[in-house]
Enzyme design. Structure first.
Site, mmCIF file in Angstrom:
data_model
loop_
_atom_site.group_PDB
_atom_site.id
_atom_site.type_symbol
_atom_site.label_atom_id
_atom_site.label_comp_id
_atom_site.label_asym_id
_atom_site.label_seq_id
_atom_site.Cartn_x
_atom_site.Cartn_y
_atom_site.Cartn_z
ATOM 1 N N HIS A 1 -1.165 0.857 -3.806
ATOM 2 C CA HIS A 1 -1.927 3.247 -3.569
ATOM 3 C C HIS A 1 -1.024 3.833 -5.205
ATOM 4 O O HIS A 1 -1.253 5.058 -4.405
ATOM 5 C CB HIS A 1 -2.512 2.736 -2.769
ATOM 6 C CG HIS A 1 -3.142 2.831 -1.836
ATOM 7 N ND1 HIS A 1 -2.671 2.607 -0.458
ATOM 8 C CD2 HIS A 1 -4.357 1.665 -2.022
ATOM 9 C CE1 HIS A 1 -4.057 2.378 0.196
ATOM 10 N NE2 HIS A 1 -5.065 1.931 -0.466
ATOM 11 N N SER B 1 3.411 -6.548 13.385
ATOM 12 C CA SER B 1 3.370 -4.721 13.688
ATOM 13 C C SER B 1 3.413 -4.628 14.824
ATOM 14 O O SER B 1 3.351 -5.568 15.865
ATOM 15 C CB SER B 1 1.774 -4.950 12.835
ATOM 16 O OG SER B 1 1.788 -3.496 12.572
ATOM 17 N N ARG B 2 3.162 -3.894 14.864
ATOM 18 C CA ARG B 2 3.935 -3.253 16.314
ATOM 19 C C ARG B 2 1.979 -3.423 17.133
ATOM 20 O O ARG B 2 2.411 -3.845 18.185
ATOM 21 C CB ARG B 2 3.902 -1.762 16.837
ATOM 22 C CG ARG B 2 5.450 -0.632 16.309
ATOM 23 C CD ARG B 2 5.432 -0.342 16.547
ATOM 24 N NE ARG B 2 7.119 0.203 16.558
ATOM 25 C CZ ARG B 2 7.260 1.316 16.078
ATOM 26 N NH1 ARG B 2 6.364 2.476 15.232
ATOM 27 N NH2 ARG B 2 8.291 2.079 15.380
ATOM 28 N N CYS C 1 -0.428 14.771 -14.776
ATOM 29 C CA CYS C 1 -1.519 16.034 -15.034
ATOM 30 C C CYS C 1 -2.868 15.338 -14.747
ATOM 31 O O CYS C 1 -3.629 14.497 -15.820
ATOM 32 C CB CYS C 1 -1.622 16.797 -16.162
ATOM 33 S SG CYS C 1 -2.620 18.305 -16.524
ATOM 34 N N ASP D 1 6.100 4.534 -1.496
ATOM 35 C CA ASP D 1 7.508 5.863 -2.100
ATOM 36 C C ASP D 1 8.121 5.005 -2.615
ATOM 37 O O ASP D 1 8.704 4.902 -2.343
ATOM 38 C CB ASP D 1 8.192 5.400 0.086
ATOM 39 C CG ASP D 1 8.092 4.036 0.904
ATOM 40 O OD1 ASP D 1 7.830 3.216 -0.210
ATOM 41 O OD2 ASP D 1 7.660 4.251 1.905
ATOM 42 N N GLN E 1 0.730 -1.462 -0.306
ATOM 43 C CA GLN E 1 -0.138 -0.269 0.234
ATOM 44 C C GLN E 1 1.069 0.839 0.027
ATOM 45 O O GLN E 1 0.930 2.346 0.267
ATOM 46 C CB GLN E 1 -0.216 0.206 1.329
ATOM 47 C CG GLN E 1 -2.150 -1.212 1.227
ATOM 48 C CD GLN E 1 -2.921 -1.366 2.781
ATOM 49 O OE1 GLN E 1 -3.486 -0.913 3.374
ATOM 50 N NE2 GLN E 1 -1.541 -1.939 3.799
ATOM 51 N N CYS F 1 8.531 -4.828 12.869
ATOM 52 C CA CYS F 1 8.624 -5.483 11.636
ATOM 53 C C CYS F 1 10.312 -6.054 11.706
ATOM 54 O O CYS F 1 10.632 -6.630 11.341
ATOM 55 C CB CYS F 1 8.455 -5.167 11.074
ATOM 56 S SG CYS F 1 7.970 -2.879 10.101
ATOM 57 N N CYS G 1 -4.785 16.363 -19.178
ATOM 58 C CA CYS G 1 -4.784 16.447 -19.557
ATOM 59 C C CYS G 1 -3.683 14.450 -19.824
ATOM 60 O O CYS G 1 -3.333 14.440 -20.381
ATOM 61 C CB CYS G 1 -3.541 17.028 -21.162
ATOM 62 S SG CYS G 1 -1.676 16.923 -20.324
ATOM 63 N N CYS H 1 1.596 21.761 -15.040
ATOM 64 C CA CYS H 1 1.992 20.747 -15.770
ATOM 65 C C CYS H 1 2.459 21.724 -17.648
ATOM 66 O O CYS H 1 2.382 22.098 -17.570
ATOM 67 C CB CYS H 1 0.575 20.054 -16.930
ATOM 68 S SG CYS H 1 0.451 19.148 -18.227
HETATM 69 P P1 OAD Z 1 -1.198 2.506 9.117
HETATM 70 O O1 OAD Z 1 -0.513 3.922 9.540
HETATM 71 O O2 OAD Z 1 -2.145 2.578 9.172
HETATM 72 O O3 OAD Z 1 -1.010 1.048 9.889
HETATM 73 C C1 OAD Z 1 0.246 1.030 10.249
HETATM 74 C C2 OAD Z 1 0.799 0.114 10.789
HETATM 75 O O4 OAD Z 1 2.478 -0.142 11.392
HETATM 76 C C3 OAD Z 1 -0.110 1.136 12.735
HETATM 77 O O5 OAD Z 1 -0.367 -0.093 13.059
HETATM 78 C C4 OAD Z 1 1.767 0.371 13.262
HETATM 79 O O6 OAD Z 1 1.228 0.213 14.280
HETATM 80 C C5 OAD Z 1 2.573 -0.301 12.542
HETATM 81 N N1 OAD Z 1 3.872 0.679 12.232
HETATM 82 C C6 OAD Z 1 4.127 1.249 11.889
HETATM 83 N N2 OAD Z 1 5.718 1.322 12.062
HETATM 84 C C7 OAD Z 1 6.290 0.170 12.658
HETATM 85 C C8 OAD Z 1 7.780 -0.942 12.889
HETATM 86 N N3 OAD Z 1 8.476 -0.134 13.160
HETATM 87 N N4 OAD Z 1 6.913 -2.004 12.829
HETATM 88 C C9 OAD Z 1 6.317 -2.709 12.224
HETATM 89 N N5 OAD Z 1 4.662 -1.886 12.604
HETATM 90 C C10 OAD Z 1 4.421 -0.824 12.551
HETATM 91 O O7 OAD Z 1 -0.971 2.458 7.533
HETATM 92 P P2 OAD Z 1 -1.237 1.920 6.242
HETATM 93 O O8 OAD Z 1 -1.929 0.793 6.411
HETATM 94 O O9 OAD Z 1 -0.231 1.535 4.911
HETATM 95 O O10 OAD Z 1 -3.118 5.317 1.773
HETATM 96 O O11 OAD Z 1 -2.157 2.671 5.547
HETATM 97 C C11 OAD Z 1 -3.158 2.107 4.840
HETATM 98 C C12 OAD Z 1 -3.773 3.004 3.948
HETATM 99 O O12 OAD Z 1 -4.394 4.452 4.355
HETATM 100 C C13 OAD Z 1 -2.098 4.131 3.137
HETATM 101 O O13 OAD Z 1 -2.246 3.159 2.002
HETATM 102 C C14 OAD Z 1 -2.672 5.638 2.785
HETATM 103 C C15 OAD Z 1 -3.525 5.622 3.779
HETATM 104 O O14 OAD Z 1 -4.684 6.569 3.832
HETATM 105 C C16 OAD Z 1 -3.181 6.425 0.669
HETATM 106 O O15 OAD Z 1 -2.188 7.108 0.694
HETATM 107 C C17 OAD Z 1 -4.105 6.585 -0.851
#
Ligand code: OAD
Length: 314
Positions: free
Chosen positions: A131, A274-275, A139, A114, A111, A291, A142, A163
């Site tokens: 994502h 995850s955390r 743009c 970066d 997701q 992680c 266009c 653009c």
């Molecule tokens: P979140 O910020 O919702 O979740 C990140 C998770 O990773 C959290 O549960 C943290 O506790 C955990 N975390 C952070 N650092 C960590 C580490 N070093 N080790 C282990 N766990 C860690 O991010 P996403 O789930 O990626 O959409 O969010 C999903 C989407 O929501 C993103 O792609 C973004 C956002 O809106 C768009 O940009 C379109």
């Protein structure tokens, strides 16, 4: 979902990884935070908890396509925190690359925007950037596309990138049709913003001077569809092949990616790194913690060498 028996220790997880050969790795922002890139929802450090000054109803509006069309400044006031052009990766990215090297990676559904998976060497055919990413920008008028780094100077300066093709076209039309421009009654050229892509109708005697379109990184904003490859690959390629799912560093709050795990056949083992735990998805193994530390431990127990500059050498 039927809870699978017996997978409840780190060693069980290691055995599962070792015996699997078609692993789906589903990643989120947590796998990049050790590089200083914020995740979205962690209290205090996540991007969404730092947006109070923007006075939004919901911080997710930063990535809302209709808000972007109304006012791209909102997105461009935070975008610079999300980009990195240093070729850096984390041990977790290296772990996914190691699974690929060992012939075990079916697909990395990321997701993240970066684009660090590419730096880590995940093959384009094994990577689905659900994502989108900052790798390219287009743009909104266009659809002219440029490499993402082209707009980094504007992003860093918190300016709205325009653009280049629209600019060129406008310059050409200015020089080829200078007499076509009407003037308003006070003799001034009338200029209108059209961030919503819709040209306002003119009052009499005026002429809209169009503005160049705004460039937007090819990130999937809320209100935009995911790339076709996401559901194509999941449904037609991976669903019947996958033998293990590893979910890393995501809160699984955003659909449809959050629906991948329940979509897969119930006999496929699923582990979560995850955390914090999630309560809305029932994993067979939860390995809670940083992680980078968890994957290093898994590799050590598997007898695999995980090479990365952030992992201390013995
Ligand atoms: P979140 O910020 O919702 O979740 C990140 C998770 O990773 C959290 O549960 C943290 O506790 C955990 N975390 C952070 N650092 C960590 C580490 N070093 N080790 C282990 N766990 C860690 O991010 P996403 O789930 O990626 O959409 O969010 C999903 C989407 O929501 C993103 O792609 C973004 C956002 O809106 C768009 O940009 C379109």
């Amino acid at each position: 979902r039927v809870k699978l028996p017996a997978y409840n220790s780190v060693d069980d997880a290691v055995e599962l990884i070792k015996k699997s050969s078609n692993i789906i790795v589903l990643t989120g922002a947590g796998i990049s935070t050790s590089l200083g890139i914020p995740d979205f929802r962690s209290a205090g450090t996540g991007l969404y908890s730092k947006l109070a000054h923007l006075d939004l109803n919901d911080p997710q509006e930063v990535f809302d396509i209709s808000k972007f069309r109304e006012n791209p400044k909102i997105f461009y006031s935070v975008a610079r925190d999300l980009i990195t052009d240093e070729p850096r990766t984390t041990p977790t990215h290296a772990f996914i690359a190691l699974l690929q090297q060992k012939g075990k990676l079916l697909t990395n559904y990321s997701q993240n925007i970066d684009n660090i998976e590419a730096t880590a060497g995940i093959l384009p055919e094994k990577l689905v950037q659900c994502h989108g990413s900052f790798a390219t920008a287009s743009c909104i008028e266009c659809r002219y596309q440029v490499p993402g780094t082209t707009i980094y100077p504007s992003i860093r300066a918190e300016k709205i990138p325009q653009c280049p093709r629209c600019i060129e076209r406008l310059q050409t039309s200015k020089t080829s049709h200078p007499m076509k421009r009407k003037r308003s009654s006070n003799g001034q050229k009338k200029k209108k913003k059209r961030f919503d892509g819709v040209s306002d109708s003119d009052s009499e005697g005026t002429y809209d001077i169009p503005e160049p379109g705004v460039m937007k990184p090819d990130i999937t904003f809320f209100g935009e569809p995911l790339p076709d490859r996401f559901s194509d690959r999941l449904t037609n390629h991976d669903k019947d092949k996958v033998d293990l799912v590893i979910v890393i560093g995501t809160s699984l709050k955003v659909a449809p990616v959050s629906e991948v795990v329940p979509f897969l056949p119930p006999h496929i083992p699923q582990m979560y790194i995850s955390r914090e735990p999630v309560s809305h998805v029932n994993f067979d193994v939860d390995m809670l913690g940083d992680c980078d530390v968890v994957v290093a431990e898994l590799c050590e127990r598997a007898g695999w060498e995980l090479k990365h500059e952030m992992i201390p050498k013995d």
